[in-house]
Design a protein around this motif. Structure first.
Motif, PDB file in Angstrom:
ATOM      1  N   CYS A  55       8.166   3.325  11.059  1.00  0.00           N
ATOM      2  CA  CYS A  55       7.486   3.676  12.409  1.00  0.00           C
ATOM      3  C   CYS A  55       6.097   2.668  12.320  1.00  0.00           C
ATOM      4  N   GLU A 114       3.279   4.419  14.781  1.00  0.00           N
ATOM      5  CA  GLU A 114       3.448   5.732  14.334  1.00  0.00           C
ATOM      6  C   GLU A 114       3.472   5.813  12.822  1.00  0.00           C
ATOM      7  N   LYS A 171       4.403   8.748  10.446  1.00  0.00           N
ATOM      8  CA  LYS A 171       5.846   9.489  10.313  1.00  0.00           C
ATOM      9  C   LYS A 171       6.385   8.633   9.436  1.00  0.00           C
ATOM     10  N   THR A 187       6.641   1.144  17.951  1.00  0.00           N
ATOM     11  CA  THR A 187       5.648   1.053  18.880  1.00  0.00           C
ATOM     12  C   THR A 187       4.457   0.290  18.527  1.00  0.00           C
ATOM     13  N   GLN A 197      10.703  11.896  12.025  1.00  0.00           N
ATOM     14  CA  GLN A 197       9.971  12.705  13.095  1.00  0.00           C
ATOM     15  C   GLN A 197       8.928  13.572  12.485  1.00  0.00           C
ATOM     16  N   SER A 224       7.000  17.021  16.510  1.00  0.00           N
ATOM     17  CA  SER A 224       7.862  16.872  17.358  1.00  0.00           C
ATOM     18  C   SER A 224       9.231  17.580  17.124  1.00  0.00           C
TER      19      SER A 224
END
Length: 418
Positions: free
Chosen positions: A60, A64, A67, A92, A305, A309
């Motif tokens: 991630c 992120e 995570k 991302t 996750q 989430s």
């Protein structure tokens, strides 16, 4: 130079299992049957096999990192016997430029104790509209191209990408789920989904998308891999494509091989996956296809996750599960149940992924890279998710009784066991 003896040698290339010894530096120097040479380390009858090559790992970074990071994923991989992670581009921001790919390669080299090979997005932003610069991305180190779980809706866009990839010898990896039918689905359709009141998708959505993709493969001759075949209705199309000699391979996830839709009974969101868990008949058909060789590869589809989430109503919760550390013990369920032999299992975990990506690994033979795992296939334990090395702890196997422990992981001959 290391020499290990009193081992069960699991050779997926020859399809054999024998007692013997192995000597290696950064590559395998020598393998022998029977007792090892003087001074060899006695391994007490444990198994040794080529390290797992796991296609479809999500890391991630950068956006992120809370995570999963390259450091934590690398430690989880080493603990689970995964010596090569093939990473997804659904980051991302999306890994769709040479600059993003170079960032991934650099971070992996700095932080991960195992090999990391990146995949790049097939279309810009994974939006399915404009093809990425496949040639430049290939030069920057991309081993395959995929929009992961966001299938390309426009057949003309995919046809163009496949034609271009064919000219470069590039591999396209696709997620065969018809996107309109699959949108918003949390379960596979049937009486059980109706009982739980959850939105569902028909297994035919997998068949529809796979058949469209295979038609385009027939038109272009592009190398194509279906990342998750999970239903019985999709298998005949795959079989026809292989019988016709198309350059097609297929994988499936460890969760779809070992779990089914009934596991969702108490709405535990750790069991929410993409595609959703299937019926027991579908699971068994997928296992049989793996045993026969129709399905080539097992992967973890490692998808971290965070708690926020997952701590949501089932329909709203994020999909996915971590699996780098649980891949091998979960896969050993197929051996203990008699569906696969250990050489067959490592053919799907190591040899076939290596062949797909053109790697010299995945073999237990002189000259092969010393990416090796030593494991006890029978060691029992109860999984505690909080002991996993991954930052995220979203595993459906939490508190499950499992068999199979990795004892040592070697990458290029170096012991990287955490």
């Amino acid at each position: 130079m290391k020499t290990l003896a009193n081992l069960r040698l699991i050779d997926p290339e020859e399809g054999t299992e024998s007692i013997g010894w192995i000597r290696f530096s950064d590559h395998v120097e020598e393998i022998g049957k029977g007792e090892g040479p003087d001074g060899a380390e006695d391994c007490g009858g444990l198994c040794i096999a080529p390290g797992i090559i796991d296609i479809g790992v999500k890391i991630c970074e950068p956006g992120e990192r809370h995570k999963e990071s390259y450091r934590t994923a690398g430690r989880a991989a080493a603990a689970g016997g995964v010596t090569t992670m093939v990473t997804r581009p659904d980051t991302t921001p999306v890994t769709d430029t040479p600059e993003m790919l170079e960032f991934a390669v650099r971070r992996a080299r700095e932080a991960a104790p195992v090999h990391v090979l990146p995949m790049a997005a097939l279309t810009k932003g994974r939006e399915g509209r404009e093809m990425t610069e496949i040639g430049f991305l290939q030069d920057a180190g991309a081993v395959a191209f995929t929009d992961t779980d966001n299938p390309i809706r426009d057949a003309k866009v995919l046809l163009r990408a496949m034609s271009y990839a064919k000219g470069l010898g590039a591999l396209i990896i696709s997620h065969p789920q018809e996107p309109v039918l699959s949108s918003g689905a949390a379960m596979t359709s049937g009486a059980f989904a109706t009982k739980l009141g959850l939105p569902a998708v028909s297994p035919q959505a997998e068949r529809l998308q796979l058949e469209r993709d295979l038609t385009l493969v027939e038109m272009t001759g592009c190398r194509y891999h279906a990342d998750q075949i999970t239903t019985a209705v999709a298998l005949p199309a795959l079989a026809r494509a292989k019988e016709a000699g198309l350059p097609v391979t297929a994988g499936t996830s460890i969760h779809h091989l070992t779990l089914n839709a009934f596991d969702v009974d108490d709405y535990r969101t750790f069991f929410k996956l993409k595609p959703p868990l299937r019926s027991e008949d579908d699971r068994l058909a997928t296992v049989e296809a793996l045993a026969s060789g129709l399905i080539d590869i097992i992967s973890s589809m490692h998808t971290p996750q965070d708690e926020e989430s997952k701590r949501l109503p089932f329909e709203e919760a994020a999909s996915g599960a971590v699996a780098l550390e649980t891949l091998l013990p979960a896969a050993l369920r197929l051996v203990h149940s008699g569906h696969l032999t250990l050489p067959q299992l490592f053919r799907a975990l190591a040899l076939n992924p290596a062949r797909l990506l053109g790697l010299p690994a995945g073999r237990l033979s002189p000259g092969a890279p010393a990416d090796l795992i030593v494991f006890d296939p029978d060691a029992p334990f109860v999984l505690d998710r909080f002991k996993l090395h991954s930052k995220s702890k979203n595993t459906p196997f939490d508190t499950a009784r499992m068999q199979g422990r990795v004892r040592r992981t070697f990458v290029s001959g170096e012991d990287v066991t955490p």
